[in-house]
Design a protein around this motif. Structure first.
Motif, short mmCIF file in Angstrom:
data_model
loop_
_atom_site.label_atom_id
_atom_site.label_comp_id
_atom_site.label_asym_id
_atom_site.label_seq_id
_atom_site.Cartn_x
_atom_site.Cartn_y
_atom_site.Cartn_z
N ALA A 119 34.40 16.97 48.17
CA ALA A 119 35.12 17.46 46.99
C ALA A 119 35.19 16.36 45.94
O ALA A 119 35.10 15.17 46.26
CB ALA A 119 36.53 17.91 47.38
N PHE A 120 35.37 16.79 44.71
CA PHE A 120 35.51 15.83 43.61
C PHE A 120 36.66 16.29 42.72
O PHE A 120 36.75 17.45 42.34
CB PHE A 120 34.23 15.72 42.79
CG PHE A 120 34.27 14.63 41.77
CD1 PHE A 120 34.16 13.31 42.17
CD2 PHE A 120 34.45 14.91 40.42
CE1 PHE A 120 34.21 12.28 41.23
CE2 PHE A 120 34.50 13.89 39.48
CZ PHE A 120 34.38 12.57 39.89
N ARG A 121 37.51 15.35 42.39
CA ARG A 121 38.70 15.62 41.58
C ARG A 121 38.51 15.04 40.18
O ARG A 121 38.13 13.88 40.03
CB ARG A 121 39.93 15.01 42.25
CG ARG A 121 41.20 15.14 41.46
CD ARG A 121 42.39 14.60 42.24
NE ARG A 121 43.57 14.55 41.38
CZ ARG A 121 44.06 13.44 40.83
NH1 ARG A 121 43.47 12.28 41.08
NH2 ARG A 121 45.12 13.49 40.06
N PHE A 122 38.78 15.85 39.17
CA PHE A 122 38.66 15.40 37.79
C PHE A 122 39.65 16.18 36.94
O PHE A 122 40.23 17.18 37.38
CB PHE A 122 37.23 15.59 37.26
CG PHE A 122 36.80 17.03 37.19
CD1 PHE A 122 36.89 17.75 36.01
CD2 PHE A 122 36.29 17.68 38.31
CE1 PHE A 122 36.50 19.07 35.94
CE2 PHE A 122 35.90 19.01 38.26
CZ PHE A 122 35.99 19.71 37.06
N SER A 123 39.87 15.71 35.72
CA SER A 123 40.78 16.41 34.83
C SER A 123 40.04 16.94 33.61
O SER A 123 38.94 16.50 33.28
CB SER A 123 41.93 15.50 34.39
OG SER A 123 41.49 14.50 33.50
N ILE A 124 40.67 17.91 32.97
CA ILE A 124 40.16 18.49 31.73
C ILE A 124 40.95 17.89 30.58
O ILE A 124 42.17 17.75 30.65
CB ILE A 124 40.28 20.02 31.76
CG1 ILE A 124 39.30 20.58 32.80
CG2 ILE A 124 40.01 20.63 30.39
CD1 ILE A 124 39.46 22.06 33.07
N SER A 125 40.26 17.52 29.53
CA SER A 125 40.92 17.00 28.32
C SER A 125 41.37 18.18 27.48
O SER A 125 40.56 18.92 26.92
CB SER A 125 39.95 16.12 27.53
OG SER A 125 40.48 15.86 26.24
#
Length: 486
Positions: A94-100
């Motif tokens: 899995a990969f965790r990232f955020s949205i701007s």
């Protein structure tokens, strides 16, 4: 907040100080346990003013103070396909990232930016097409500056409606592929840094140019909880067709009093009685409807953990920038294990195990994901490749998580912070957490695997069973012979 609760937690932490089994493999974890890593939008994307994106509060904060910034950082906006390939080679589940928010909806409300929307669709498709599960954070400290200018951002309840509308766009556009959502990243840390100490955006505190440390952190935290709950309710009412979706608000797990501050309302619909007595009229009050909205609005608990801290009863002023009122309100002194200001993190896996045990016992053993855990090291392109201390840190903490799972904790995933060197929100480019190095002097931002990337990949692929000097020597030999790919 009752001091007796904090003393009981301190006792719990002391009781679980232990050595962890060094001889474990990935197969010792549950078969569906997720191992991953992560980044966030401002720290990784760059392209701060490209393709319709407008300033976030981070852009304004660092530019107005002439600080290191994330204008380019890793240039992930343009290099995301290369980075997904590294995720595949590493073996991430899995990969965790955020949205701007300010890239997707530049003014905070109103029209969606088509180029920003297409970027996130492309990135998510790239991840999913390679069999990696995306874990998406909606808010990682970076709301649009336009909302801060218009009505004060998180100090105003208007943001609840705007955040819910923003979340609605994300759920609608990305929900077919995203099954795990974080609404707000480290809500407790954001309120303290931005409105108590003033050391992070929007930089408000009693001794700053604007702000009130005795009231604003509680107003902001209250609005964050309501915004999270509103977005969670929206999803469950409007997007029922998306199966097996879980939503949560994230808290830092290093400090027990901050866990209590957020998890109390999310579990019981109100703040702890001791906290209400201590803060008095400065603490916002949930209406009956709001209490029901917030209560049970999390499907799991997301924990961020880096440092151990012991709790003692003291009126001494803790280390925080500005005029900190929060810890004075709590009536405690936190003593860190390791040097927080110099980013020298000691290995204290008992603290991780203690946090998980505390959540299990105090909140009905909810599902937990460790969404950030890692060790910073000083940026040095000559030495950073052989980051043995980081391997030792990760190995110890993963062992602590395994022990907690074996003791009944419903912990379901572990994410190393960070996947690559980033613009760090507290230290700029002075220290890095990445398991991949990024040469920030290179206009192409070349990525290279560190020793920890080789180690983590070997663990994920079942090629290593324990950590000792021979393992490290072998990894170092591999790194010397092939420094560009796994």
């Amino acid at each position: 907040m009752d001091r007796i609760i904090m003393f009981l937690l301190a006792a719990t932490l002391a009781a679980v100080r232990c050595g962890c089994d060094a001889n474990y493999t990935r197969n010792d974890f549950p078969h569906d346990f997720a191992f991953g890593s992560g980044t966030s939008a401002y720290q990784w994307e760059g392209a701060y003013n490209e393709d319709g994106k407008k300033p976030s509060v981070w852009d304004t904060y660092v530019h107005s103070r002439n600080l290191d910034n994330g204008d380019i950082t890793c240039d992930g906006y343009h290099k995301y396909k290369e980075d997904v390939q590294l995720m595949v080679e590493t073996g991430l589940d899995a990969f965790r990232f955020s949205i701007s928010w300010s890239r997707l909806i530049p003014n905070g409300r109103g029209p969606v930016n088509p180029k920003g929307l297409q970027f996130y669709k492309n990135f998510i498709h790239e991840i999913v097409s390679h069999g990696i599960e995306p874990h998406v954070t909606l808010y990682h400290y970076d709301h649009p500056q336009s909302l801060e200018d218009e009505y004060g951002g998180w100090l105003n309840r208007k943001i609840i409606k705007d955040f819910t509308a923003y979340a609605d766009v994300c759920f609608r556009e990305f929900g077919n592929h995203v099954k795990l959502w974080t609404t707000i990243n480290e809500a407790n840390i954001f309120t303290i840094g931005g409105y108590d100490g003033g050391g992070t955006p929007p930089g408000r505190c009693s001794t700053c140019s604007s702000g009130n440390s005795s009231t604003e952190p509680y107003i902001v935290a209250h609005n964050l909880l309501l915004a999270h709950a509103s977005a969670s309710r929206l999803y469950k009412q409007k997007y029922k067709g998306h199966k097996n979706v879980i939503i949560h608000i994230q808290v830092s797990g290093s400090k027990s009093l901050k866990i209590l501050r957020m998890l109390g309302p999310l579990t019981y619909g109100d703040y702890p009685d001791g906290m209400k007595r201590k803060i008095g009229t400065r603490l916002p009050v949930f209406s009956e409807e709001e209490s029901e909205l917030v209560k049970g609005s999390c499907d799991f608990v997301g924990v961020i953990h880096y440092l151990a801290a012991s709790v003692s009863d003291s009126q001494s002023k803790p280390f925080l920038p500005g005029d900190s009122k929060f810890f004075a309100d709590m009536g405690v002194l936190l003593t860190y294990v390791g040097n927080f200001t110099a980013f020298e993190y000691e290995i204290a896996p008992w603290a991780m195990e203690g946090v998980l045990e505390y959540i299990k016992q105090s909140y009905g053993n909810p599902p937990v994901y460790i969404l950030e855990n890692g060790k910073p090291m000083k940026q040095d392109l000559q030495l950073q490749q052989e980051d043995t201390p980081r391997i030792e840190f990760l190995h110890a903490y993963m062992g602590a998580v395994l022990k907690a799972v074996r003791n009944g904790s419903d912990t379901r995933g572990y994410f190393v912070w960070s996947f690559m060197d980033l613009y760090e929100l507290l230290s700029g480019y002075g220290y890095s957490f990445g398991i991949y190095s990024v040469n920030f002097r290179d206009p192409h931002r070349k990525r290279s695997p560190k020793l920890s990337a080789h180690w983590y990949s070997a663990f994920l692929k079942g090629n290593t069973t324990f950590l000792d000097s021979q393992d490290i020597m072998q990894l170092q030999s591999n790194l010397s012979s092939s420094a560009t790919s796994l």
